[in-house]
Design a protein around this motif. Sequence first.
Motif, PDB file in Angstrom:
ATOM      1  N   LYS A  56      -1.102 -32.617 -11.968  1.00 50.75           N
ATOM      2  CA  LYS A  56      -1.156 -31.179 -12.233  1.00 50.75           C
ATOM      3  C   LYS A  56      -2.234 -30.538 -11.334  1.00 50.75           C
ATOM      4  O   LYS A  56      -3.333 -31.053 -11.181  1.00 50.75           O
ATOM      5  CB  LYS A  56      -1.489 -30.936 -13.704  1.00 50.75           C
ATOM      6  CG  LYS A  56      -1.513 -29.442 -14.047  1.00 50.75           C
ATOM      7  CD  LYS A  56      -1.691 -29.203 -15.539  1.00 50.75           C
ATOM      8  CE  LYS A  56      -3.144 -29.482 -15.930  1.00 50.75           C
ATOM      9  NZ  LYS A  56      -3.401 -29.021 -17.321  1.00 50.75           N
TER      10      LYS A  56
ATOM     11  N   LYS B 114      -4.559 -27.049 -10.591  1.00 55.84           N
ATOM     12  CA  LYS B 114      -5.130 -25.876 -11.230  1.00 55.84           C
ATOM     13  C   LYS B 114      -6.246 -25.322 -10.340  1.00 55.84           C
ATOM     14  O   LYS B 114      -6.631 -25.927  -9.354  1.00 55.84           O
ATOM     15  CB  LYS B 114      -5.680 -26.245 -12.599  1.00 55.84           C
ATOM     16  CG  LYS B 114      -6.726 -27.343 -12.581  1.00 55.84           C
ATOM     17  CD  LYS B 114      -7.183 -27.713 -13.974  1.00 55.84           C
ATOM     18  CE  LYS B 114      -8.210 -28.855 -13.916  1.00 55.84           C
ATOM     19  NZ  LYS B 114      -8.696 -29.225 -15.264  1.00 55.84           N
TER      20      LYS B 114
ATOM     21  N   ASP C 108      -4.019 -23.110 -14.825  1.00 58.51           N
ATOM     22  CA  ASP C 108      -3.015 -24.054 -14.334  1.00 58.51           C
ATOM     23  C   ASP C 108      -2.082 -23.391 -13.346  1.00 58.51           C
ATOM     24  O   ASP C 108      -1.742 -22.197 -13.453  1.00 58.51           O
ATOM     25  CB  ASP C 108      -2.200 -24.606 -15.510  1.00 58.51           C
ATOM     26  CG  ASP C 108      -3.042 -25.480 -16.435  1.00 58.51           C
ATOM     27  OD1 ASP C 108      -4.092 -25.971 -15.938  1.00 58.51           O
ATOM     28  OD2 ASP C 108      -2.657 -25.628 -17.587  1.00 58.51           O
TER      29      ASP C 108
ATOM     30  N   ILE D 281       2.852 -28.516 -12.401  1.00 53.92           N
ATOM     31  CA  ILE D 281       2.765 -29.911 -12.837  1.00 53.92           C
ATOM     32  C   ILE D 281       4.061 -30.613 -12.479  1.00 53.92           C
ATOM     33  O   ILE D 281       5.138 -30.007 -12.473  1.00 53.92           O
ATOM     34  CB  ILE D 281       2.486 -29.995 -14.359  1.00 53.92           C
ATOM     35  CG1 ILE D 281       2.211 -31.454 -14.752  1.00 53.92           C
ATOM     36  CG2 ILE D 281       3.633 -29.413 -15.161  1.00 53.92           C
ATOM     37  CD1 ILE D 281       1.722 -31.579 -16.210  1.00 53.92           C
TER      38      ILE D 281
END
Length: 545
Positions: A49, A51, A61, A64
Amino acid sequence: MDLTAFLALVLLCVTVQGSQKNITAWYGKTIKLPCNGGNLALDNLIFVKWKYENDDKSPEDLLIKQANDNEVTILASEDYASRISMGDDYSLHVSQASLSDQKIFSCMVVYISNLKEYRLKVLVNKKPSSVEIIDKSEALKKDIATTVGTCIVIDSNPAATITWTKNKSPLKADEKGVSITPSVKLNPATGLSTSYSTLQYAATKEDAGAVFTCVSTYELVHNETQLEPLPVHYPSERVRLDIVPKGPINEGANVTLRCAGDGNPPPNSFLFHKKGEKILVENSDTLTLTLVSKEDTGLYKCSLPENEKLEASQNITVHYVNLDLSPSGRVVKMVGGNFSVQIDLETSVDPQISWMKNGKLVSQPEFESLLYADAGLYTCKVSIPGVTSSEKNIELVVEGTPVITNLSENKEVLTCEAEGVPEPQFKWSINVIIITTSYTKGKAIQKVNVTETGLLVTCSVSNKYGGDVRSINVTTANSGIDEQQNGSPDHATIVMVVLILFVVVVAALGIGYWLYKRRREGEFYPVDPRETDNAQTSETSNHTP
């Protein structure tokens, strides 16, 4: 246990791997952020993921991706949703980079038994879009700080630096006569920087034609923009006055006064001072005096209207010759009289005076007793060498009663010579045959043939003033036969020929008649000398007692 609970548990065990790394991107391009430098271990990998960190340090975020799923789930808000994607190596791609992308991004890698995070700090650079100079000066001023121009480097990040050069030599703000004012402005919409630098320069005369250059430096790359060579303006310190023509000036000429200052640009309006009178001439540097005379001789000045103390002056001398003769024109004088000439002369400088008579150099005419030979055309010339001259003429005529200077005989030709003006007229006391008559410079000559001899011949001459007489005895007869100028025999010659022929004819007739008469009377026979002797002997015998 669901995924959310699992993630919460994993976050408690996050391990940040290594130190934060910096990534430099270019404005408007795509930012490529590798996860773990592109060396991500895939064993036991669950998901990755991406961010970023807000200004208040809170995470946001972006997207993902599950290890066993090819799909990428976008978690970002609108600003990033359309600009982000993930590469096959789990790297983050952010298109159309801007300064708002200057953040700390992190790649979180979740394994079955571990969790790792890799932090990247993004810096977005932008090269300047242009370099230019505005507010350009048209000229510099001597000893006065003048804005040369303002150099602008537009839209860069970080801000570009600006320096100035003169003739390729760097200028420093603390140098005498140099002032450099830098500034930077941010574009509130883009956050990009625009750099400004204003150069002021106090020039000297030697700076004329100097080339000023603005040098922009960004990431060690230099860009230059230069100005055209600039003139240096300064006021006149000296004024010059010229006179045209440069040589001597004669009366009647046109004279031009030309004034000039040594300032830049040159002044184009002047005050001319003409013998105390001020004359303003605008948009010109000349004043013309037409048909000057001796009254125009004097001191002339010129100055600047804004500074009359700055002036120049020249003396002008108008040369002239005013000549009069007394007497003048045609002058008639009597022979033996006196004659002189007075000169009335006015000149600008001492002149040269010369006299000519009929083209030959003579002294100034002055006679106590005039002769006929003194007559002629006298010219007085007054000159200023190399400048001007003037001439006046006197025609002197010497007149008088004619006088015979010679009366002679030579080979049957009488010559009578006389002097007198006007031309004398000849008269002879007998009939004569004129051979030639001439008259030159008051001298008259006549040559004649006489038809009689043993006479006293008189020659007389006369004109309006009187006359003269002279005589000569003629002793030689004219026996020659002369021809006149046209080639035909004259009257006297014809008469002589006729007389001679007549005498010859009469003599021949007389002799013929006498011979005829003798023959008739028997008194004339041809006689043999022997017969004459015999006759004489016989006669002697007859007379013998």
